[in-house]
Design an enzyme around this catalytic site. Sequence first.
Site, PDB file in Angstrom:
ATOM      1  N   GLY A  18      13.326 -45.980  14.963  1.00  0.00           N
ATOM      2  CA  GLY A  18      12.284 -44.974  15.154  1.00  0.00           C
ATOM      3  C   GLY A  18      10.973 -45.313  14.450  1.00  0.00           C
ATOM      4  O   GLY A  18      10.329 -44.421  13.888  1.00  0.00           O
ATOM      5  N   GLY A  20       8.278 -45.952  15.920  1.00  0.00           N
ATOM      6  CA  GLY A  20       7.238 -45.230  16.651  1.00  0.00           C
ATOM      7  C   GLY A  20       7.074 -43.811  16.117  1.00  0.00           C
ATOM      8  O   GLY A  20       5.952 -43.322  15.959  1.00  0.00           O
ATOM      9  N   TYR A  56      15.771 -49.492  32.360  1.00  0.00           N
ATOM     10  CA  TYR A  56      16.966 -49.730  31.538  1.00  0.00           C
ATOM     11  C   TYR A  56      16.689 -50.707  30.398  1.00  0.00           C
ATOM     12  O   TYR A  56      17.437 -50.784  29.439  1.00  0.00           O
ATOM     13  CB  TYR A  56      18.115 -50.286  32.399  1.00  0.00           C
ATOM     14  N   GLU A 143       1.991 -50.895  14.755  1.00  0.00           N
ATOM     15  CA  GLU A 143       3.454 -50.981  14.705  1.00  0.00           C
ATOM     16  C   GLU A 143       3.889 -52.283  15.363  1.00  0.00           C
ATOM     17  O   GLU A 143       3.480 -52.587  16.481  1.00  0.00           O
ATOM     18  CB  GLU A 143       4.016 -49.769  15.471  1.00  0.00           C
ATOM     19  N   THR A 194      18.953 -53.357   3.281  1.00  0.00           N
ATOM     20  CA  THR A 194      17.516 -53.159   3.008  1.00  0.00           C
ATOM     21  C   THR A 194      16.996 -54.265   2.095  1.00  0.00           C
ATOM     22  O   THR A 194      15.927 -54.843   2.336  1.00  0.00           O
ATOM     23  CB  THR A 194      17.295 -51.774   2.351  1.00  0.00           C
ATOM     24  N   GLN A 195      17.772 -54.571   1.069  1.00  0.00           N
ATOM     25  CA  GLN A 195      17.337 -55.640   0.154  1.00  0.00           C
ATOM     26  C   GLN A 195      17.157 -56.957   0.911  1.00  0.00           C
ATOM     27  O   GLN A 195      16.173 -57.670   0.720  1.00  0.00           O
ATOM     28  CB  GLN A 195      18.380 -55.844  -0.953  1.00  0.00           C
ATOM     29  N   CYS A 384       5.956 -37.451  41.800  1.00  0.00           N
ATOM     30  CA  CYS A 384       5.703 -38.749  42.438  1.00  0.00           C
ATOM     31  C   CYS A 384       6.769 -39.025  43.508  1.00  0.00           C
ATOM     32  O   CYS A 384       6.746 -38.383  44.551  1.00  0.00           O
ATOM     33  CB  CYS A 384       5.602 -39.843  41.389  1.00  0.00           C
ATOM     34  N   ARG A 465       2.396 -46.714  44.649  1.00  0.00           N
ATOM     35  CA  ARG A 465       1.748 -47.473  45.721  1.00  0.00           C
ATOM     36  C   ARG A 465       1.661 -46.675  47.020  1.00  0.00           C
ATOM     37  O   ARG A 465       0.822 -46.916  47.857  1.00  0.00           O
ATOM     38  CB  ARG A 465       2.589 -48.717  46.067  1.00  0.00           C
ATOM     39  N   HIS A 510       1.558 -37.870  37.602  1.00  0.00           N
ATOM     40  CA  HIS A 510       2.575 -37.686  36.555  1.00  0.00           C
ATOM     41  C   HIS A 510       2.077 -36.712  35.483  1.00  0.00           C
ATOM     42  O   HIS A 510       1.466 -37.158  34.499  1.00  0.00           O
ATOM     43  CB  HIS A 510       2.900 -39.029  35.904  1.00  0.00           C
ATOM     44  N   GLU A 512       3.696 -35.346  33.267  1.00  0.00           N
ATOM     45  CA  GLU A 512       4.412 -35.564  31.994  1.00  0.00           C
ATOM     46  C   GLU A 512       3.656 -36.468  31.030  1.00  0.00           C
ATOM     47  O   GLU A 512       3.888 -36.402  29.825  1.00  0.00           O
ATOM     48  CB  GLU A 512       5.819 -36.114  32.265  1.00  0.00           C
TER      49      GLU A 512
HETATM   50  N1  GLN Z   1       7.905 -45.542  44.640  1.00  0.00           N
HETATM   51  C1  GLN Z   1       6.890 -44.574  44.877  1.00  0.00           C
HETATM   52  C2  GLN Z   1       5.523 -45.206  45.094  1.00  0.00           C
HETATM   53  O1  GLN Z   1       5.292 -46.324  44.681  1.00  0.00           O
HETATM   54  C3  GLN Z   1       6.823 -43.535  43.785  1.00  0.00           C
HETATM   55  C4  GLN Z   1       6.426 -44.087  42.449  1.00  0.00           C
HETATM   56  C5  GLN Z   1       6.729 -43.154  41.307  1.00  0.00           C
HETATM   57  O2  GLN Z   1       7.547 -42.236  41.423  1.00  0.00           O
HETATM   58  N2  GLN Z   1       6.115 -43.395  40.168  1.00  0.00           N
HETATM   59  O3  GLN Z   1       4.671 -44.603  45.652  1.00  0.00           O
END
Ligand code: GLN
Length: 538
Positions: A18, A20, A56, A143, A194-195, A384, A465, A510, A512
């Site tokens: 951690g 970050g 992944y 970092e 740690t040492q 998306c 895309r 996005h 998020e």
């Molecule tokens: N695969 C889709 C595209 O390229 C959606 C991409 C995504 O969900 N970030 O448009």
Amino acid sequence: MSLRKYIFVTGGVTSSLGKGIISASLAKLLQARGYSVTIQKLDPYINVDPGTLNPYEHGECYVTEDGAETDLDLGHYERFLNMATTQNNNVTTGRIYQSVINKERKGDYLGKTVQVIPHITDEIKRRIKILGSKGNFDFIITEIGGTVGDIESLPYIEAIRQLKWEMGPLNSLVIHLTLVPYLSASAELKTKPTQHSVKLLLENGIQPNILVLRTEHPLNNDIRKKVALFCNVDFGSVIESVDVSTIYEVPLLMQKENLDVSVLQKMNLPVENKPEMKPWKQFVNKVKNPRHHVKIALVGKYVELPDSYKSIMESFVHAGAVNNCKVELRSLQSEKLNESNIGDLLSDMHGILVAPGFGDRGIEGKILAARFARENNIPFLGICLGLQCAIIEFARNVLKLEDAHSTEMYLKTPHPVIDLMEEQKGVTSKGGTMRLGIYPCNIKPGTRCSRIYDREEVLERHRHRYEINNEYLDRFAEKGFIASGINPDTGLVEIMEIPEHRWFVGVQFHPEYRSTVLSPHPLFINFVSEALKFRNSD
Ligand code: GLN
């Protein structure tokens, strides 16, 4: 004038301790004392950026406003500091070598032999300094990814050694994060790793100034003294980082341990004032003591590794706090969803989110989840690829366009409701070539999204895309699936919603990536609040 002090954060013993979060927590404390702070992540792998990596490998790819595809730690930096980062905040070995090799090809090295030292280390130093010189920062926290002792991080360690020497102790310091394992058989905390890890740093010419020790159990004074003595740091600079239930508690923990005080003292800066952490504490309090509870399904293809959807998960924590609500996310592998199990898996959900993604694995499960949400009037957010699945589903089942699909999955579909953007058609190279970064979106007045955002124009971040094919828009609108957000420059559809539905919103961008602790995203806030209403209407 900014102070321009440099703090380097390294890690030892194991990865995933951690760094970050520790970097972001220190940055938060310094920011809460009124300093301007930025954080940078140096990643020792050879990919030019993480955009070409499967989630992944290192988890989600985080996208900045300027369209850089970056490490997920930048998401933590933005969420903690409530400020935007850029490409300069994330540098990989691939990028470093790319610039050095480009310079060599141009002849910039004037016949010299190009070597790791000094050319690669100089480029690393330049990248660290650029960040400080571009912004007006008092603190630049850098970092270093990976673990001390890794072959690939050696040039970074050497670059830090040189910078530390050049800048002097009042302008630079090194924080080393390690692990103190607990041996349950002997009921003991062990400091030896740690040492050894500090010895490795010393072998490379770096004496760390502060040690942060990750531990499952609190450290007593004897252990702290032992680490201080054997690692040459002062007692007050041995900082405990004990496991906590939420990452958002870490800044408060670091404050208790005086991490910020230790940094300021070493740099001869005043420590009298306390950081202003009240809003942060209120937030943590809400996260830890929710009054309500909702269950939301996260339908995706990388669900086995929670880091793949890091920003989405954190956005729910922020939005949950606003609603005094714990959002329990049920991660569902879309590949495993089918007509016969979907009812069992989704009918007790108060909301369904279909996640972003690429490629056709698990696509039919996502489409099925969108259909289930639409037909059962369950709050739905598609992000998306999640929006694209909702479009495909609606085209097939409501518009009765048989075999409607995205050309990403089925090139010869008779109804390409999602299609490649014109400017993408000649693109063959994968790295950094999507529609990336921030774009404006005009919100149609009177729609749900205009109530949610309460604005006419918003800026959101993109990474894709493919786009909704505008040729089908009228047919969608006739049946009640309308475009409520449009890019004013290109006419591309950014948001779709079904006004007749309880809450059905799909976004091409996005959201998020823009949710932070102090500024949670309105779409997530509203989605959670609708899920809560839906739950209470049961
Ligand atoms: N695969 C889709 C595209 O390229 C959606 C991409 C995504 O969900 N970030 O448009």
